[in-house]
Design a protein around this motif. Structure first.
Motif, PDB file in Angstrom:
ATOM      1  N   THR A   1       2.072  10.197   7.522  1.00 62.37           N
ATOM      2  CA  THR A   1       0.839   9.276   7.498  1.00 62.37           C
ATOM      3  C   THR A   1       1.294   8.044   8.092  1.00 62.37           C
ATOM      4  O   THR A   1       0.539   7.283   8.612  1.00 62.37           O
ATOM      5  CB  THR A   1       0.667   9.145   5.948  1.00 62.37           C
ATOM      6  N   VAL A   2       2.490   7.407   8.093  1.00 65.36           N
ATOM      7  CA  VAL A   2       2.909   6.339   8.835  1.00 65.36           C
ATOM      8  C   VAL A   2       2.620   6.506  10.299  1.00 65.36           C
ATOM      9  O   VAL A   2       2.160   5.790  10.964  1.00 65.36           O
ATOM     10  CB  VAL A   2       4.238   5.688   8.503  1.00 65.36           C
ATOM     11  N   ARG A   3       3.327   7.687  10.742  1.00 68.75           N
ATOM     12  CA  ARG A   3       3.271   7.966  12.162  1.00 68.75           C
ATOM     13  C   ARG A   3       1.593   7.992  12.578  1.00 68.75           C
ATOM     14  O   ARG A   3       1.254   7.680  13.720  1.00 68.75           O
ATOM     15  CB  ARG A   3       3.902   9.261  12.565  1.00 68.75           C
ATOM     16  N   ARG A   4       0.974   8.672  11.696  1.00 69.29           N
ATOM     17  CA  ARG A   4      -0.689   8.608  12.029  1.00 69.29           C
ATOM     18  C   ARG A   4      -1.083   7.318  12.205  1.00 69.29           C
ATOM     19  O   ARG A   4      -1.978   7.165  13.084  1.00 69.29           O
ATOM     20  CB  ARG A   4      -1.119   9.480  10.865  1.00 69.29           C
ATOM     21  N   PHE A   5      -0.632   6.395  11.395  1.00 66.48           N
ATOM     22  CA  PHE A   5      -1.116   5.040  11.373  1.00 66.48           C
ATOM     23  C   PHE A   5      -1.148   4.516  12.445  1.00 66.48           C
ATOM     24  O   PHE A   5      -2.062   3.780  13.324  1.00 66.48           O
ATOM     25  CB  PHE A   5      -0.341   4.210  10.089  1.00 66.48           C
TER      26      PHE A   5
ATOM     27  N   PHE B   1       0.767  -1.174   0.070  1.00 63.04           N
ATOM     28  CA  PHE B   1      -0.017  -0.116   0.053  1.00 63.04           C
ATOM     29  C   PHE B   1       0.740   1.212  -0.121  1.00 63.04           C
ATOM     30  O   PHE B   1       0.543   2.084  -0.573  1.00 63.04           O
ATOM     31  CB  PHE B   1      -0.965   0.081   1.228  1.00 63.04           C
ATOM     32  N   GLY B   2       1.698   1.261   0.699  1.00 64.59           N
ATOM     33  CA  GLY B   2       2.782   2.528   0.947  1.00 64.59           C
ATOM     34  C   GLY B   2       4.105   2.262   1.605  1.00 64.59           C
ATOM     35  O   GLY B   2       4.307   1.360   2.062  1.00 64.59           O
ATOM     36  N   PRO B   3       4.746   3.383   1.780  1.00 66.58           N
ATOM     37  CA  PRO B   3       6.299   3.184   2.337  1.00 66.58           C
ATOM     38  C   PRO B   3       5.959   3.318   3.820  1.00 66.58           C
ATOM     39  O   PRO B   3       6.776   4.278   4.826  1.00 66.58           O
ATOM     40  CB  PRO B   3       6.880   4.557   1.880  1.00 66.58           C
ATOM     41  N   TYR B   4       5.634   2.152   4.468  1.00 64.15           N
ATOM     42  CA  TYR B   4       5.304   1.957   5.936  1.00 64.15           C
ATOM     43  C   TYR B   4       6.627   1.618   6.590  1.00 64.15           C
ATOM     44  O   TYR B   4       6.910   1.874   7.737  1.00 64.15           O
ATOM     45  CB  TYR B   4       4.241   0.937   6.009  1.00 64.15           C
TER      46      TYR B   4
ATOM     47  N   THR C   1      15.899  -3.858  12.403  1.00 65.51           N
ATOM     48  CA  THR C   1      15.448  -4.459  13.833  1.00 65.51           C
ATOM     49  C   THR C   1      15.695  -6.023  14.034  1.00 65.51           C
ATOM     50  O   THR C   1      16.180  -6.313  12.810  1.00 65.51           O
ATOM     51  CB  THR C   1      13.976  -4.124  14.161  1.00 65.51           C
ATOM     52  N   PRO C   2      16.137  -6.488  15.179  1.00 65.00           N
ATOM     53  CA  PRO C   2      16.255  -7.924  14.820  1.00 65.00           C
ATOM     54  C   PRO C   2      15.062  -8.621  14.508  1.00 65.00           C
ATOM     55  O   PRO C   2      15.353  -9.685  14.384  1.00 65.00           O
ATOM     56  CB  PRO C   2      16.445  -8.220  16.605  1.00 65.00           C
ATOM     57  N   TRP C   3      13.874  -8.305  14.282  1.00 65.30           N
ATOM     58  CA  TRP C   3      12.769  -8.834  14.084  1.00 65.30           C
ATOM     59  C   TRP C   3      12.119  -8.873  12.651  1.00 65.30           C
ATOM     60  O   TRP C   3      11.354  -9.666  12.222  1.00 65.30           O
ATOM     61  CB  TRP C   3      11.494  -8.735  15.034  1.00 65.30           C
ATOM     62  N   GLY C   4      12.505  -7.504  12.050  1.00 60.13           N
ATOM     63  CA  GLY C   4      11.818  -7.476  10.833  1.00 60.13           C
ATOM     64  C   GLY C   4      12.086  -6.013  10.355  1.00 60.13           C
ATOM     65  O   GLY C   4      12.908  -5.178  11.028  1.00 60.13           O
ATOM     66  N   ASP C   5      11.741  -5.572   9.319  1.00 62.68           N
ATOM     67  CA  ASP C   5      11.939  -4.286   8.644  1.00 62.68           C
ATOM     68  C   ASP C   5      11.518  -3.405   9.775  1.00 62.68           C
ATOM     69  O   ASP C   5      10.415  -3.067  10.454  1.00 62.68           O
ATOM     70  CB  ASP C   5      10.868  -4.073   7.442  1.00 62.68           C
ATOM     71  N   ALA C   6      12.345  -2.116   9.851  1.00 61.74           N
ATOM     72  CA  ALA C   6      11.974  -0.958  10.649  1.00 61.74           C
ATOM     73  C   ALA C   6      10.882  -0.191  10.075  1.00 61.74           C
ATOM     74  O   ALA C   6      10.774  -0.054   8.938  1.00 61.74           O
ATOM     75  CB  ALA C   6      13.406  -0.317  10.756  1.00 61.74           C
ATOM     76  N   VAL C   7      10.062   0.220  10.954  1.00 62.08           N
ATOM     77  CA  VAL C   7       9.128   1.396  10.495  1.00 62.08           C
ATOM     78  C   VAL C   7       9.561   2.619  10.149  1.00 62.08           C
ATOM     79  O   VAL C   7      10.476   3.175  10.816  1.00 62.08           O
ATOM     80  CB  VAL C   7       7.885   1.510  11.693  1.00 62.08           C
ATOM     81  N   ASN C   8       8.960   3.195   9.126  1.00 57.80           N
ATOM     82  CA  ASN C   8       9.272   4.584   8.522  1.00 57.80           C
ATOM     83  C   ASN C   8       8.899   5.758   9.384  1.00 57.80           C
ATOM     84  O   ASN C   8       7.802   5.941   8.893  1.00 57.80           O
ATOM     85  CB  ASN C   8       8.862   4.812   7.173  1.00 57.80           C
ATOM     86  N   LEU C   9       9.333   6.145  10.299  1.00 54.71           N
ATOM     87  CA  LEU C   9       8.807   7.200  11.159  1.00 54.71           C
ATOM     88  C   LEU C   9       9.567   8.582  10.945  1.00 54.71           C
ATOM     89  O   LEU C   9       9.027   9.650  11.590  1.00 54.71           O
ATOM     90  CB  LEU C   9       9.109   6.840  12.747  1.00 54.71           C
ATOM     91  N   ASP C  10      10.590   8.766  10.243  1.00 55.96           N
ATOM     92  CA  ASP C  10      11.259   9.829   9.882  1.00 55.96           C
ATOM     93  C   ASP C  10      11.573  10.083   8.336  1.00 55.96           C
ATOM     94  O   ASP C  10      12.259  11.137   7.900  1.00 55.96           O
ATOM     95  CB  ASP C  10      12.384  10.256  10.785  1.00 55.96           C
ATOM     96  N   GLY C  11      11.326   9.365   7.371  1.00 56.33           N
ATOM     97  CA  GLY C  11      11.418   9.409   6.124  1.00 56.33           C
ATOM     98  C   GLY C  11      10.551   9.878   5.255  1.00 56.33           C
ATOM     99  O   GLY C  11       9.384  10.445   5.846  1.00 56.33           O
TER     100      GLY C  11
END
Length: 323
Positions: free
Chosen positions: A221-225, A196-199, A206-216
């Motif tokens: 909108t990702v922060r809002r999610f 859907f988007g650049p989440y 991270t040790p567990w999976g892709d990092a969340v896009n909080l500053d790119g």
């Protein structure tokens, strides 16, 4: 008429699939797609197709009765009748917290199964019941830390109605409810957000999976999610507080850190609801900044979580010793 919306800023076409029909959605300048339709109502199954790919569950799906790979089901939160008017949680400073895993706490492994044990917990003096993550994850049973549909209470535990019944029953017995939420990563199986988007971002790991896009790019909108997700649990499910998993794995170089923004919005919601809401952070670094007031350079969260027992139990059961 129901307005259905989804964020897909890089898509050329988004369709809503419901009742065997596909309906094209209208794109706004901010990357959101929306459609008003009478086909979607409480209990309706629906999904999206993004540039022909799908059907995909709603990233903000409130109900996944067929699991992470099934369609979403529309939920009207106003239909539930609450019995906790005027409820206030006991103060966190005097809390006796019982952490439980819904799937293993009773033979039933459900929210309703937990209700049958609440009188015993109240007799023990428990003031706060903390639920390990309940957001929809793959399969029927699991730790819950690999959730992928963050807005949907796990179907095998009893779904949205079951969680509401549990919270309502807790409040009627004077027990507050805390919920463990995971905002540093999502699980791999059933994780369709990237379609859907650049989440996510590859700038951090991270040790567990892709990092969340909080500053790119598109991170607002990702922060809002994630912040809307936190507010949903507190508002629509009457949860009294959140325990944030592994905040040391949340990387954010924005002027206002994600944790500070989250704490401020939770405090604002608490004032609107007339309830005292709390946010607790798990932080392996035990960084005092997490719980310091914003006025002194902190993020303004209410407390940090002592992980000695939790990590010891995890190591015993899994053999992992990292952290």
């Amino acid at each position: 008429m129901t307005t259905v919306s989804v964020w897909a800023p890089e898509a050329h076409q988004v369709e809503l699939e419901c009742g065997g029909s596909r309906m094209p959605m209208d794109r706004r300048a901010d990357g959101w797609w929306s459609l008003q339709t009478s086909r979607v109502m409480h209990g309706s199954d629906y999904a999206f197709r993004v540039d022909g790919n799908g059907p995909l569950p709603d990233p903000r799906s409130a109900w996944q009765p067929q699991g992470v790979h099934g369609p979403s089901r529309w939920l009207d939160h106003s239909r539930f009748v609450w019995n906790d008017a005027g409820w206030q949680a006991p103060p966190l400073a005097a809390a006796v917290i019982q952490e439980i895993h819904v799937g293993t706490f009773t033979p039933a492994g459900t929210f309703d199964g937990v209700i049958d044990r609440l009188d015993h917990l109240a007799e023990l003096g428990v003031t706060h019941l903390e639920l390990m993550p309940v957001a929809e994850f793959p399969g029927e049973r699991g730790w819950g830390y690999d959730g992928v549909d963050l807005y949907a209470p796990h179907h095998a535990y009893g779904g949205p109605e079951g969680l509401k019944r549990l919270v309502d029953a807790c409040h009627c017995r004077g027990i507050a409810v805390l919920l463990d939420v995971v905002y540093n990563h999502l699980g791999p199986d059933g994780n369709y957000l990237a379609q859907f988007g650049p989440y996510f971002t590859d700038r951090y790991h991270t040790p567990w999976g892709d990092a969340v896009n909080l500053d790119g790019p598109d991170s607002d909108t990702v922060r809002r999610f994630f912040i809307d997700n936190a507010l949903m649990w507190l508002r629509d499910y009457h949860i009294d507080g959140l325990r944030l998993d592994a905040v040391h794995a949340i990387v954010d170089t924005s002027a206002t850190h994600f944790l500070e923004q989250l704490a401020a919005e939770v405090q604002r919601l608490g004032r609107e609801l007339g309830r005292h809401l709390v946010v607790i952070a798990e932080n392996d670094r035990n960084d005092p900044r997490v719980a310091r007031p914003v006025e002194t350079g902190g993020y303004g969260l209410d407390a940090q979580w002592n992980e000695d027992f939790h990590h010891a139990l995890h190591a015993l059961l899994t053999g992992e010793s990292d952290g």
